[in-house]
Scaffold this motif. Structure first.
Motif, PDB file in Angstrom:
ATOM      1  N   HIS A   1       0.785  -1.238   0.000  1.00 26.21           N
ATOM      2  CA  HIS A   1       0.000   0.000   0.000  1.00 26.21           C
ATOM      3  C   HIS A   1       0.814   1.284   0.000  1.00 26.21           C
ATOM      4  O   HIS A   1       0.261   2.356  -0.220  1.00 26.21           O
ATOM      5  CB  HIS A   1      -0.959  -0.003   1.198  1.00 26.21           C
ATOM      6  CG  HIS A   1      -2.015  -1.045   1.066  1.00 26.21           C
ATOM      7  ND1 HIS A   1      -1.870  -2.302   1.579  1.00 26.21           N
ATOM      8  CD2 HIS A   1      -3.206  -1.020   0.435  1.00 26.21           C
ATOM      9  CE1 HIS A   1      -2.939  -3.019   1.274  1.00 26.21           C
ATOM     10  NE2 HIS A   1      -3.768  -2.272   0.583  1.00 26.21           N
TER      11      HIS A   1
ATOM     12  N   HIS B   1      -0.027  -5.118  -5.437  1.00 25.45           N
ATOM     13  CA  HIS B   1      -1.330  -4.988  -4.785  1.00 25.45           C
ATOM     14  C   HIS B   1      -2.391  -5.630  -5.687  1.00 25.45           C
ATOM     15  O   HIS B   1      -2.332  -5.489  -6.896  1.00 25.45           O
ATOM     16  CB  HIS B   1      -1.658  -3.509  -4.557  1.00 25.45           C
ATOM     17  CG  HIS B   1      -2.903  -3.305  -3.765  1.00 25.45           C
ATOM     18  ND1 HIS B   1      -4.155  -3.343  -4.340  1.00 25.45           N
ATOM     19  CD2 HIS B   1      -3.100  -3.110  -2.440  1.00 25.45           C
ATOM     20  CE1 HIS B   1      -5.053  -3.158  -3.391  1.00 25.45           C
ATOM     21  NE2 HIS B   1      -4.444  -3.018  -2.236  1.00 25.45           N
TER      22      HIS B   1
ATOM     23  N   HIS C   1     -11.140  -5.742  -4.418  1.00 27.82           N
ATOM     24  CA  HIS C   1      -9.953  -5.211  -3.739  1.00 27.82           C
ATOM     25  C   HIS C   1      -9.095  -4.474  -4.760  1.00 27.82           C
ATOM     26  O   HIS C   1      -8.458  -5.096  -5.603  1.00 27.82           O
ATOM     27  CB  HIS C   1      -9.170  -6.368  -3.107  1.00 27.82           C
ATOM     28  CG  HIS C   1      -8.041  -5.927  -2.240  1.00 27.82           C
ATOM     29  ND1 HIS C   1      -7.095  -6.802  -1.766  1.00 27.82           N
ATOM     30  CD2 HIS C   1      -7.692  -4.702  -1.753  1.00 27.82           C
ATOM     31  CE1 HIS C   1      -6.223  -6.138  -1.016  1.00 27.82           C
ATOM     32  NE2 HIS C   1      -6.569  -4.868  -0.999  1.00 27.82           N
TER      33      HIS C   1
ATOM     34  N   CYS D   1      -7.131   2.416  -0.659  1.00 31.56           N
ATOM     35  CA  CYS D   1      -7.506   1.037  -1.009  1.00 31.56           C
ATOM     36  C   CYS D   1      -8.908   0.798  -0.439  1.00 31.56           C
ATOM     37  O   CYS D   1      -9.174   1.186   0.699  1.00 31.56           O
ATOM     38  CB  CYS D   1      -6.501   0.063  -0.399  1.00 31.56           C
ATOM     39  SG  CYS D   1      -7.057  -1.655  -0.428  1.00 31.56           S
TER      40      CYS D   1
ATOM     41  N   HIS E   1      -8.269  -1.455   2.651  1.00 33.16           N
ATOM     42  CA  HIS E   1      -7.216  -1.186   3.628  1.00 33.16           C
ATOM     43  C   HIS E   1      -6.966   0.287   3.912  1.00 33.16           C
ATOM     44  O   HIS E   1      -5.911   0.650   4.426  1.00 33.16           O
ATOM     45  CB  HIS E   1      -5.913  -1.884   3.189  1.00 33.16           C
ATOM     46  CG  HIS E   1      -6.053  -3.367   3.099  1.00 33.16           C
ATOM     47  ND1 HIS E   1      -6.074  -4.041   1.901  1.00 33.16           N
ATOM     48  CD2 HIS E   1      -6.238  -4.292   4.061  1.00 33.16           C
ATOM     49  CE1 HIS E   1      -6.236  -5.345   2.133  1.00 33.16           C
ATOM     50  NE2 HIS E   1      -6.338  -5.522   3.431  1.00 33.16           N
TER      51      HIS E   1
END
Ligand SMILES: [Fe+2]
Length: 133
Positions: free
Chosen positions: A36, A64, A70, A117, A120
């Motif tokens: 990230h 990622h 996601h 994200c 996240h």
């Protein structure tokens, strides 16, 4: 973490969606942090008023995921607290890389990149930059 009867309440520092996440020790970064952390590529020194290229890439240290459940939603770039640019992304069809040309007439502070994200939260990184005459 605070447990009230059957409900668990996370404190801000325990909740990845509170505030902005940073990587405190890059040498010992976790996989989550590596996936990230926005990696900023820019000159260390630029001339006042001249365009220069800045690249911000997510997943450069560790790839990622980029799928509907996601993915990276956006990247934003600031010089200090001065907003410079933003790019939004879709899952699968766009890669989380932003390239922009920037021109600064004075130093505002560090170049700062933020990314979001969907699973996240928000992450920040920065690099030093000097603006010369
Ligand atoms: Fe993620």
């Amino acid at each position: 973490m605070i447990t009230k009867s059957k409900t668990t309440v996370l404190e801000c520092e325990e909740d990845i969606f509170c505030g902005v996440n940073t990587v405190k020790d890059l040498k010992n970064a976790t996989d989550l942090e590596k996936k990230h952390l926005p990696i900023i590529t820019a000159p260390k020194k630029v001339k006042k008023g001249e365009c220069f290229e800045v690249t911000v890439e997510i997943g450069k240290l560790l790839k990622h995921p980029n799928e509907p459940g996601h993915f990276i939603q956006f990247i934003e770039l600031y010089a200090g607290d001065t907003y410079l640019a933003r790019m939004d992304f879709t899952a699968k069809t766009t890669c989380p890389v932003m390239k922009v040309c920037v021109s600064l007439d004075h130093a505002h502070g560090k170049l700062r990149a933020f990314e979001r994200c969907n699973l996240h939260g928000t992450w920040e990184n920065d690099v030093d930059i000097e603006v010369t005459e």
